[in-house]
Write a protein that holds these residues in place. Structure first.
Motif, mmCIF file in Angstrom:
data_model
loop_
_atom_site.group_PDB
_atom_site.id
_atom_site.type_symbol
_atom_site.label_atom_id
_atom_site.label_comp_id
_atom_site.label_asym_id
_atom_site.label_seq_id
_atom_site.Cartn_x
_atom_site.Cartn_y
_atom_site.Cartn_z
ATOM 1 N N ASP A 154 -7.522 -3.533 -3.430
ATOM 2 C CA ASP A 154 -7.753 -3.084 -2.054
ATOM 3 C C ASP A 154 -9.224 -3.001 -1.688
ATOM 4 N N LEU A 201 0.811 -1.202 0.000
ATOM 5 C CA LEU A 201 0.000 0.000 0.000
ATOM 6 C C LEU A 201 0.844 1.251 0.000
ATOM 7 N N ALA A 242 -13.595 -4.632 1.174
ATOM 8 C CA ALA A 242 -12.148 -4.434 1.266
ATOM 9 C C ALA A 242 -11.466 -5.788 1.402
ATOM 10 N N TYR A 293 -9.030 3.151 4.859
ATOM 11 C CA TYR A 293 -10.184 2.333 5.245
ATOM 12 C C TYR A 293 -11.289 3.214 5.824
ATOM 13 N N VAL A 309 -3.937 3.398 -3.431
ATOM 14 C CA VAL A 309 -5.031 2.446 -3.265
ATOM 15 C C VAL A 309 -5.452 1.944 -4.642
ATOM 16 N N PHE A 338 -6.604 -4.795 4.910
ATOM 17 C CA PHE A 338 -6.547 -3.406 4.428
ATOM 18 C C PHE A 338 -6.723 -2.414 5.572
#
Length: 278
Positions: free
Chosen positions: A74, A2, A219, A231, A26, A223
């Motif tokens: 993601d 990420l 998700a 998130y 993302v 994540f």
């Protein structure tokens, strides 16, 4: 991953060594339905406003769920639950996080122009010739297509389900409506066609298509722990059918998805700020 590390030119600390800062990234998976093109491009622009580099990955519904389960993407805001994509959720749900509902009051079913003189799926065989014995569908494997195959079997319909695409179905409906012809399509709301045309759902007394649907945000596992800020944005994302339909209409009217999404955001910046900052 990420986060990756990039070097910022001309930026040094007291010892003269070059400093670094993380690039926020993302990836968002989605299906190429008009509704999901609209919502995904809005979410993309929201994350970009929050400082993220965003990669969009367009896939069919089944591969989307598999990609989330495998950690190859993601997130997504393209889940239609609890009925439309129930088969995919049963297969992959244990390995995917259901973050929450991003739009409520959705619906799927067989849709006809309001000038069609039947009101129920149970009446379809009586007028099969008026529909040329065809139900105009979208992409093979989509949840609504799977449900429609069950409808044909359960109601013993003398019809063929014709696969196409979301855009193809809408084009066929537009042509038929303009000529006053009878047509039955696999439809859903929110969709711009319900704003543009006078349409109705055929009653489904056996409830094959289910009741009220919601659009869910999904998700990949891990994540939230790896990127709690991203998130949290996904967790706060929620809007109304009229919002989605306004973006869809702009796209159908010729705007690019990014331009349509940006225009909606500009008109709703307080909402966008809440999604980003809480």
């Amino acid at each position: 991953m990420l986060f990756s590390v990039i070097f910022v030119a001309g930026c040094t600390d007291e010892a003269g060594s070059q400093t670094t800062e993380p690039t926020k990234e993302v990836s968002i998976g989605y299906v190429l339905w008009d509704s999901e093109i609209a919502s995904t491009n809005v979410v993309k622009k929201v994350y970009e406003q929050a400082g993220y580099d965003v990669e969009l990955k367009a896939v069919d519904a089944g591969p989307l769920y598999q990609a989330l389960a495998d950690g190859k993407v993601d997130m997504s805001v393209s889940a239609w639950l609890p009925t439309t994509q129930a088969n995919y959720w049963e297969t992959y749900g244990d390995d995917i996080v259901l973050v929450g509902k991003n739009l409520e009051g959705a619906k799927i079913g067989l849709v006809v122009p309001s000038y069609v003189t039947i009101d129920s799926i149970t009446e379809m065989n009586d007028v099969a010739d008026k529909f040329n014995g065809k139900i105009m569908g979208i992409e093979p494997g989509a949840g609504i297509m799977i449900n429609t195959e069950v409808v044909i079997e359960n109601y013993s319909l003398d019809y063929m389900l014709v696969p196409s695409s979301s855009a193809g179905m809408a084009a066929q409906l537009t042509d038929a409506y303009g000529d006053g012809d009878w047509i039955v399509v696999t439809g859903w709301t929110p969709h711009w066609m319900f704003v543009r045309f006078d349409l109705k759902y055929l009653d489904d007394p056996e409830g094959v298509y289910g009741g009220e649907e919601y659009l869910g945000s999904l998700a990949r596992t891990g994540f939230k722990e790896e990127n709690p800020e991203a998130y949290a944005i996904l967790e706060r994302f929620h809007w109304e059918s009229r919002d989605m339909e306004s973006v869809m209409l702009a796209i159908e009217g010729g705007e690019t998805p990014e331009v349509a999404a940006k225009a909606w955001m500009d008109a709703n910046q307080d909402t966008v700020n809440y999604w980003i900052n809480g």
